[in-house]
Design an enzyme around this catalytic site. Structure first.
Site, PDB file in Angstrom:
ATOM      1  CD  GLU A   1      -3.171  -0.880   2.079  1.00 43.20           C
ATOM      2  OE1 GLU A   1      -4.338  -0.986   1.669  1.00 43.20           O
ATOM      3  OE2 GLU A   1      -2.877  -0.655   3.272  1.00 43.20           O
TER       4      GLU A   1
ATOM      5  CB  CYS B   1       6.393  -5.013   8.977  1.00 41.65           C
ATOM      6  SG  CYS B   1       7.596  -4.035   9.909  1.00 41.65           S
TER       7      CYS B   1
ATOM      8  CB  CYS C   1       2.142  -1.013  13.783  1.00 45.80           C
ATOM      9  SG  CYS C   1       2.354  -0.707  12.016  1.00 45.80           S
TER      10      CYS C   1
ATOM     11  CG  LEU D   1      11.130   7.405  21.502  1.00 43.46           C
ATOM     12  CD1 LEU D   1      12.458   6.665  21.408  1.00 43.46           C
ATOM     13  CD2 LEU D   1      11.343   8.830  22.013  1.00 43.46           C
TER      14      LEU D   1
END
Length: 378
Positions: free
Chosen positions: A109, A129, A136, A245
């Site tokens: 995407e 990933c 996420c 972070l």
């Protein structure tokens, strides 16, 4: 797993189903060498390079200053096509999201975010990933493979196709003047620094004045903290750096971002302090997703301020964008603004990012495709 072994295991294909080599993603010396193997002179490669990266053609027949026999050779041996497009969605706020299909059928995407003063393209670097950040959506999809430099560049080039931003004959190219697409962020699917070689090659062509001509000051690479490649990225690319972070201490960060167990905060922030070119005029962006009752208290804001002391930076506060079956909730608006006020009081610029494209799952942390890793055969 090292970045080198990772690159080997999850390598991207360089040819299509017909065995044709992708010219997109080759540097000029590589393009010269590839064409010379078929008896084509050096100056012809420079012409092809110009057609591909300056004019954005997708058909060798459009290269009208090349002789017929040369075009026939190019058609047979090489490809300059864009990815396929499965879906295109447009948010009520103007954000656009594409589900793109690579030559081998894998999907990624890509998102374009238009604003009054810029247009930002959010580019993917992997199919899926390798990380498993718990907030996420992309992290719920296992890594399928890396994207090659051609596939990273194809995303940018396809966006230019859609936006009509290739110069016409005789027009001098300026990638930033009078164009909708002005900025690139490597913040889509995947961890760019676990695919560093391909990302670096793509960005070098992207930044080349005779390539896509996009300034390094308009490119931002976002990483979850692959420490060994951070300084290397600064030395070789010197693009803007953003760090995912999301926590003020190791305990919280390791809970929501398992990569912190490998590269804890002390190592990560040391690499940030040594990022080449860092100054008050060129700051690192620390991204901080706001998770209710996880990382959003006043004490955690003060702890974050102390953690980042001495690093030229700003902190982007990102309201958590929900996705199906996500385990977290977004902090309240009052809580996010209170967190920002504490950081502001400590001397930090802490803007609250406006959520874009949430209605089409195009916002930060919401990207995911249906690609699956091939199962080994006996």
């Amino acid at each position: 797993m090292s970045v080198t072994s990772h690159a080997t295991k999850f390598a991207a294909p360089r040819t299509d189903a017909a065995g044709r080599i992708a010219l997109i993603g080759l540097t000029l010396p590589e393009m010269i060498a590839a064409l010379e193997e078929h008896g084509l002179p050096k100056f012809r490669a420079k012409q092809v390079w110009h057609w591909v990266y300056h004019r954005g053609v997708t058909d060798f027949e459009a290269m009208t200053n090349l002789p017929r026999d040369l075009r026939d050779t190019l058609i047979e041996k090489f490809s300059i096509e864009r990815p396929g497009v499965m879906t295109e969605q447009k948010s009520t706020d103007g954000t656009m999201k594409w589900l793109l299909v690579m030559a081998d059928g894998q999907q990624i995407e890509m998102v374009f975010i238009p604003e009054a003063d810029r247009g930002t393209l959010c580019v993917s670097s992997q199919v899926g990933c390798t990380l498993t950040c718990r907030f996420c959506h992309t992290g719920t999809q296992p890594l399928v493979r890396n994207l090659g430099p051609h596939e990273i560049l194809q995303q940018i080039m396809y966006a230019r196709d859609v936006l009509g931003e290739w110069p016409v004959a005789g027009e001098k190219k300026d990638a930033n003047q009078g164009r909708d697409l002005t900025n690139i962020v490597l913040m889509g699917m995947g961890e760019p620094l676990y695919n560093y070689a391909n990302v670096a090659k793509a960005m070098q062509i992207c930044m080349d004045e005779d390539g896509l001509g996009i300034s390094k000051r308009r490119i931002t690479l976002s990483t979850s903290g692959v420490v060994p490649q951070i300084v290397q990225c600064g030395e070789e690319l010197n693009v803007n750096l953003a760090i995912s972070l999301h926590a003020p201490n190791d305990a919280v960060r390791s809970e929501i971002m398992p990569i912190n167990n490998k590269y804890p905060l002390a190592e990560l922030l040391d690499a940030c302090r040594n990022y080449p070119g860092l100054s008050d005029n060129r700051r690192i962006t620390f991204e901080y997703v706001m998770l209710k009752d996880v990382n959003d208290s006043d004490d955690q804001a003060r702890e974050l301020a102390q953690l980042l002391r001495g690093i030229p930076c700003k902190v982007n506060l990102i309201p958590f964008n929900p996705w199906p079956n996500s385990p977290y909730e977004c902090s309240s608006g009052n809580r996010i603004h209170a967190f920002a006020r504490i950081l502001n009081g400590e001397g930090y610029d802490a803007p609250i990012r406006k959520t874009r494209g949430q209605d089409i799952l195009a916002a930060c942390g919401q990207l995911k495709s249906e690609s699956q890793r091939a199962k080994p055969t006996a």
